[in-house]
Design a protein around this motif. Structure first.
Motif, PDB file in Angstrom:
ATOM      1  N   VAL A   1       4.037   4.404 -14.803  1.00 17.47           N
ATOM      2  CA  VAL A   1       2.885   4.983 -14.111  1.00 17.47           C
ATOM      3  C   VAL A   1       2.302   6.135 -14.935  1.00 17.47           C
ATOM      4  O   VAL A   1       3.022   7.036 -15.352  1.00 17.47           O
ATOM      5  CB  VAL A   1       3.295   5.509 -12.707  1.00 17.47           C
ATOM      6  N   ARG A   2       0.989   6.070 -15.139  1.00 12.46           N
ATOM      7  CA  ARG A   2       0.293   7.168 -15.808  1.00 12.46           C
ATOM      8  C   ARG A   2      -0.750   7.721 -14.834  1.00 12.46           C
ATOM      9  O   ARG A   2      -1.514   6.967 -14.240  1.00 12.46           O
ATOM     10  CB  ARG A   2      -0.408   6.663 -17.072  1.00 12.46           C
ATOM     11  N   GLY A   3      -0.759   9.038 -14.673  1.00 15.78           N
ATOM     12  CA  GLY A   3      -1.705   9.657 -13.750  1.00 15.78           C
ATOM     13  C   GLY A   3      -1.060  10.005 -12.425  1.00 15.78           C
ATOM     14  O   GLY A   3       0.119   9.699 -12.188  1.00 15.78           O
ATOM     15  N   SER A   4      -1.824  10.638 -11.577  1.00 16.65           N
ATOM     16  CA  SER A   4      -1.228  11.148 -10.341  1.00 16.65           C
ATOM     17  C   SER A   4      -2.088  10.856  -9.120  1.00 16.65           C
ATOM     18  O   SER A   4      -2.040  11.583  -8.148  1.00 16.65           O
ATOM     19  CB  SER A   4      -0.982  12.654 -10.479  1.00 16.65           C
ATOM     20  N   SER A   5      -2.858   9.778  -9.177  1.00 13.99           N
ATOM     21  CA  SER A   5      -3.732   9.517  -8.032  1.00 13.99           C
ATOM     22  C   SER A   5      -2.962   8.974  -6.834  1.00 13.99           C
ATOM     23  O   SER A   5      -3.523   8.863  -5.749  1.00 13.99           O
ATOM     24  CB  SER A   5      -4.859   8.568  -8.423  1.00 13.99           C
ATOM     25  N   LEU A   6      -1.679   8.645  -7.012  1.00 14.65           N
ATOM     26  CA  LEU A   6      -0.870   8.209  -5.863  1.00 14.65           C
ATOM     27  C   LEU A   6       0.231   9.223  -5.541  1.00 14.65           C
ATOM     28  O   LEU A   6       1.174   8.914  -4.816  1.00 14.65           O
ATOM     29  CB  LEU A   6      -0.253   6.824  -6.144  1.00 14.65           C
TER      30      LEU A   6
ATOM     31  N   VAL B   1      -1.162  -4.039  -8.368  1.00 14.92           N
ATOM     32  CA  VAL B   1      -1.547  -3.901  -9.778  1.00 14.92           C
ATOM     33  C   VAL B   1      -2.730  -4.834  -9.992  1.00 14.92           C
ATOM     34  O   VAL B   1      -2.649  -6.019  -9.660  1.00 14.92           O
ATOM     35  CB  VAL B   1      -0.378  -4.304 -10.708  1.00 14.92           C
TER      36      VAL B   1
ATOM     37  N   TYR C   1     -11.854   0.455 -16.209  1.00 17.33           N
ATOM     38  CA  TYR C   1     -10.723   1.320 -15.866  1.00 17.33           C
ATOM     39  C   TYR C   1      -9.405   0.810 -16.443  1.00 17.33           C
ATOM     40  O   TYR C   1      -8.475   1.558 -16.618  1.00 17.33           O
ATOM     41  CB  TYR C   1     -10.580   1.446 -14.350  1.00 17.33           C
TER      42      TYR C   1
ATOM     43  N   THR D   1      -5.881  -1.530 -16.317  1.00 15.48           N
ATOM     44  CA  THR D   1      -4.903  -1.981 -15.318  1.00 15.48           C
ATOM     45  C   THR D   1      -4.581  -0.822 -14.393  1.00 15.48           C
ATOM     46  O   THR D   1      -4.101   0.221 -14.842  1.00 15.48           O
ATOM     47  CB  THR D   1      -3.604  -2.456 -16.014  1.00 15.48           C
ATOM     48  N   LEU D   2      -4.866  -0.996 -13.124  1.00 11.92           N
ATOM     49  CA  LEU D   2      -4.704   0.103 -12.163  1.00 11.92           C
ATOM     50  C   LEU D   2      -3.621  -0.197 -11.137  1.00 11.92           C
ATOM     51  O   LEU D   2      -3.294  -1.355 -10.851  1.00 11.92           O
ATOM     52  CB  LEU D   2      -6.019   0.368 -11.424  1.00 11.92           C
ATOM     53  N   LEU D   3      -3.124   0.908 -10.596  1.00 10.39           N
ATOM     54  CA  LEU D   3      -2.117   0.860  -9.526  1.00 10.39           C
ATOM     55  C   LEU D   3      -2.698   1.625  -8.342  1.00 10.39           C
ATOM     56  O   LEU D   3      -2.982   2.815  -8.460  1.00 10.39           O
ATOM     57  CB  LEU D   3      -0.849   1.560 -10.033  1.00 10.39           C
ATOM     58  N   LYS D   4      -2.903   0.967  -7.222  1.00 16.07           N
ATOM     59  CA  LYS D   4      -3.447   1.646  -6.033  1.00 16.07           C
ATOM     60  C   LYS D   4      -2.835   1.048  -4.776  1.00 16.07           C
ATOM     61  O   LYS D   4      -2.327  -0.074  -4.786  1.00 16.07           O
ATOM     62  CB  LYS D   4      -4.979   1.470  -5.953  1.00 16.07           C
TER      63      LYS D   4
ATOM     64  N   THR E   1      -9.912  13.237  -5.846  1.00 17.55           N
ATOM     65  CA  THR E   1     -10.550  12.772  -7.081  1.00 17.55           C
ATOM     66  C   THR E   1     -10.029  11.423  -7.552  1.00 17.55           C
ATOM     67  O   THR E   1     -10.351  11.000  -8.657  1.00 17.55           O
ATOM     68  CB  THR E   1     -10.334  13.802  -8.209  1.00 17.55           C
ATOM     69  N   SER E   2      -9.209  10.760  -6.755  1.00 17.46           N
ATOM     70  CA  SER E   2      -8.691   9.457  -7.181  1.00 17.46           C
ATOM     71  C   SER E   2      -9.841   8.481  -7.425  1.00 17.46           C
ATOM     72  O   SER E   2     -10.803   8.440  -6.666  1.00 17.46           O
ATOM     73  CB  SER E   2      -7.787   8.869  -6.096  1.00 17.46           C
ATOM     74  N   SER E   3      -9.704   7.697  -8.486  1.00 15.75           N
ATOM     75  CA  SER E   3     -10.662   6.613  -8.722  1.00 15.75           C
ATOM     76  C   SER E   3     -10.162   5.414  -7.932  1.00 15.75           C
ATOM     77  O   SER E   3      -9.089   4.890  -8.214  1.00 15.75           O
ATOM     78  CB  SER E   3     -10.713   6.276 -10.209  1.00 15.75           C
TER      79      SER E   3
END
Lengths: 165, 100
Positions: free
Chosen positions: B7-12, B41, B47, B49-52, B72-74
């Motif tokens: 996981v990269r980033g902190s939107s979750l 995924v 953007y 490959t995203l994880l939401k 600010t999550s995309s």
């Protein structure tokens, strides 16, 4: 155990993004540091100019003084702007949780930036630089990068934080 | 099919932290059973490959509203619904970077 295995093969693991803002944001407190160092440099130049000219307020003096003050204003504001962007776009809740001093530090930088604009006091500029250095160290810790303090390679040689990339 | 992802980033955040690992299973493996609350995924143009997390399942499972946890999550607020054809799979196992 599974955590240890994944950490060992980390470089080969595919990345999935859970990012915010615009993807792949580029943030760096370097410009904020340059702004603070420039403030100190302008204060030095202003004081040198006053010392050299005394009360002789000729056009050359006024022109130089106006330019120094303008650059000091601009760079104090640059420092505040750069910190505000990192604060607003990069710093997340979990960072504040890990570094609870961050909100107070950012507020302090805003105030010191204003103080640096108000005065021609070198100590105010140095205080601004100190606070931005502290912010830079936290920023690079968040990014898992070590830092060191080095004398700035400029006419102003006060210490600045640089990342060990 | 399964994929191990970092996981990269902190939107979750705080559910998923930067540097955590997830094991994701493809929707073919899962028989397309994606429910609200699942973390998926997917490919999102522009953007990567995203994880939401799935907030809502639309059109009988043909598209999804996804959300991050941060202001600010995309997510679907930026890029709208995620069609099923862009969904690769969902998280079946979460390996935290640091034990809690």
């Amino acid at each position: 155990m599974l955590r240890k295995i994944t950490q060992k093969i980390d470089q080969h693991i595919e990345v999935v993004d859970a990012h915010c803002d615009i993807p792949c944001g580029i943030y760096d407190p370097h410009l904020a540091l340059i702004g603070a160092l420039t403030v100190i440099r302008m204060v030095d130049l202003i004081n040198d100019l006053v010392e050299a000219h005394g009360k002789d307020l000729d056009a050359e003096y006024l022109n130089s003084m106006a330019r120094y003050v303008a650059v000091k204003e601009e760079h104090a504001e640059l420092t505040k702007h750069e910190i505000r962007v990192i604060w607003g776009d990069f710093i997340k809740d979990q960072h504040v949780e890990s570094y609870p001093q961050l909100p107070g530090l950012v507020h302090k930088i805003m105030q010191l930036g204003s103080k640096a604009r108000q005065t021609v006091d070198r100590e105010s500029g140095v205080a601004l630089l100190d606070a931005v250095n502290e912010f830079a160290e936290i920023f690079w810790q968040i990014k898992d990068k070590k830092t060191k303090r080095v004398p700035a390679p400029f006419p102003v040689t006060d210490e600045m934080v640089v990342p060990l990339l | 099919m399964v994929r191990l992802l970092r996981v990269r980033g902190s939107s979750l955040w705080p559910d998923f932290h930067e540097g955590d690992y997830v094991l994701a299973a493809s929707i073919n493996t899962l028989g397309r059973k994606i429910k609200p609350g699942d973390v998926i995924v997917f490919q999102q143009p522009g953007y990567g490959t995203l994880l939401k997390r799935v907030q809502q399942v639309l059109e009988g499972g043909q598209s999804f509203i996804v959300r991050g946890t941060q202001i600010t999550s995309s997510d679907s607020r930026n890029f709208g619904q995620v069609p099923l054809e862009r969904v690769w799979g969902k998280v079946i196992w979460h390996i935290r970077k640091h034990s809690t």
